[in-house]
Design a protein around this motif. Structure first.
Motif, PDB file in Angstrom:
ATOM      1  N   ASP A   4       1.094  -5.342   3.436  1.00 21.81           N
ATOM      2  CA  ASP A   4      -0.241  -5.503   4.016  1.00 21.81           C
ATOM      3  C   ASP A   4      -0.208  -6.260   5.338  1.00 21.81           C
ATOM      4  O   ASP A   4      -1.120  -6.124   6.162  1.00 21.81           O
ATOM      5  CB  ASP A   4      -1.139  -6.244   3.011  1.00 21.81           C
TER       6      ASP A   4
ATOM      7  N   HIS B 152       0.823  -1.202   0.000  1.00 23.51           N
ATOM      8  CA  HIS B 152       0.000   0.000   0.000  1.00 23.51           C
ATOM      9  C   HIS B 152       0.863   1.260   0.000  1.00 23.51           C
ATOM     10  O   HIS B 152       1.980   1.261   0.523  1.00 23.51           O
ATOM     11  CB  HIS B 152      -0.913   0.010   1.219  1.00 23.51           C
TER      12      HIS B 152
ATOM     13  N   SER C 170      -2.964   0.808  -3.913  1.00 27.99           N
ATOM     14  CA  SER C 170      -2.495  -0.517  -3.515  1.00 27.99           C
ATOM     15  C   SER C 170      -1.912  -1.216  -4.735  1.00 27.99           C
ATOM     16  O   SER C 170      -2.361  -0.996  -5.872  1.00 27.99           O
ATOM     17  CB  SER C 170      -3.643  -1.359  -2.940  1.00 27.99           C
TER      18      SER C 170
END
Length: 283
Positions: A256, A143, A275
């Motif tokens: 993540d 991300h 992302s």
């Protein structure tokens, strides 16, 4: 439509030509990109991109598509990093990415390459399909965040100063995640004069650091010594960098599996905006 069948390295492509093609290819991208030749040179240097390992799809002398590859070692590389894949709109629909890899994967294998790594935006389904069809598999979900750093009061026991020659062997032990290619220690060092590393100290001991590419205000790395966590070190480093450079800041490719880092960044004022999947092809 002109169908492209000529695939070769980018050894004879100039930086301005490559930059022009890059900008056309990414003009309608999910995240629009526009590079100048000088920024392209910074990218080439920082990521260790090598024209002799990069691929071009040519229509005569015109570059219609490309795959930019970096190497992990100049003399005996075993890993390639895809630092950018683009196809000019005129030549799309020809499966050029797959064709370029089909042409060059045997060459890479003969040259000792064992793995190719890349990042692709999670909503870019055509690109994910093209990479999957070329043999890539998803390895990590990552991300990116951006925004103005929120103002915090820095604890009085924390001192911060720039270090032009950091002890990277020590600083690397502060990391909780393996950084993606452009955020590795090697990339930070290659960026040289464009990146500043500030270190925080408590009672004379290094408590954490932050490395920022000054022109883009992209945080290449930030980490806190486990012994000094939850004492405001990370916030102090962000605040100091913001005071020195202004904002907004970005930081990309946070794993993540480390939600605590995401929480820290969001509490510091940086919002999630993108992302990606890190994908790997084992040769």
């Amino acid at each position: 439509m002109i169908f492209i069948q000529d695939f070769r390295t980018l050894e004879h492509v100039t930086t301005p030509q490559l930059c022009d093609t890059f900008n056309v290819a990414f003009s309608d991208y999910i995240v629009p990109l526009h590079l100048t030749p000088s920024i392209m040179e910074q990218k080439i240097q920082g990521e260790n991109l090598q024209r002799n390992f990069s691929i071009g799809a040519f229509a005569g002398n015109e570059l219609g598509g490309f795959i930019l590859h970096a190497v992990d070692h100049l003399t005996h590389p075993t890993v390639l990093y895809n630092g950018g894949t683009g196809v000019v709109p005129t030549y799309r629909g020809q499966h050029l990415v797959q064709k370029m890899y089909e042409r060059f994967i045997p060459v890479y294998q003969q040259r000792g390459i064992r793995k190719i790594v890349l990042e692709v935006i999670s909503t870019n389904l055509p690109a994910i399909k093209a990479y999957t069809n070329s043999g890539f598999q998803k390895a990590r979900f990552i991300h990116s965040f951006k925004g103005m750093v929120a103002t915090h009061k820095t604890p009085s026991n924390i001192t911060i100063q720039a270090n032009e020659t950091p002890d990277w062997a020590t600083l690397a032990t502060f990391m909780d995640m393996a950084p993606t290619w452009s955020n590795t220690v090697d990339s930070i060092q290659r960026e040289g004069v464009f990146t500043t590393t500030w270190e925080a100290a408590i009672n004379g001991e290094i408590a954490g650091y932050i490395s920022v590419h000054r022109d883009t205000r992209r945080i290449r790395n930030i980490a806190v010594n486990p012994r000094f966590r939850r004492q405001g070190v990370g916030s102090a480093l962000l605040q100091y960098a913001a005071d020195q450079l202004g904002g907004p800041f970005t930081i990309i490719n946070i794993d993540d599996h480390l939600p605590e880092i995401r929480t820290f960044l969001q509490q510091a004022g940086l919002a999630h905006y993108l992302s990606q999947y890190e994908m790997v092809l084992t040769l």
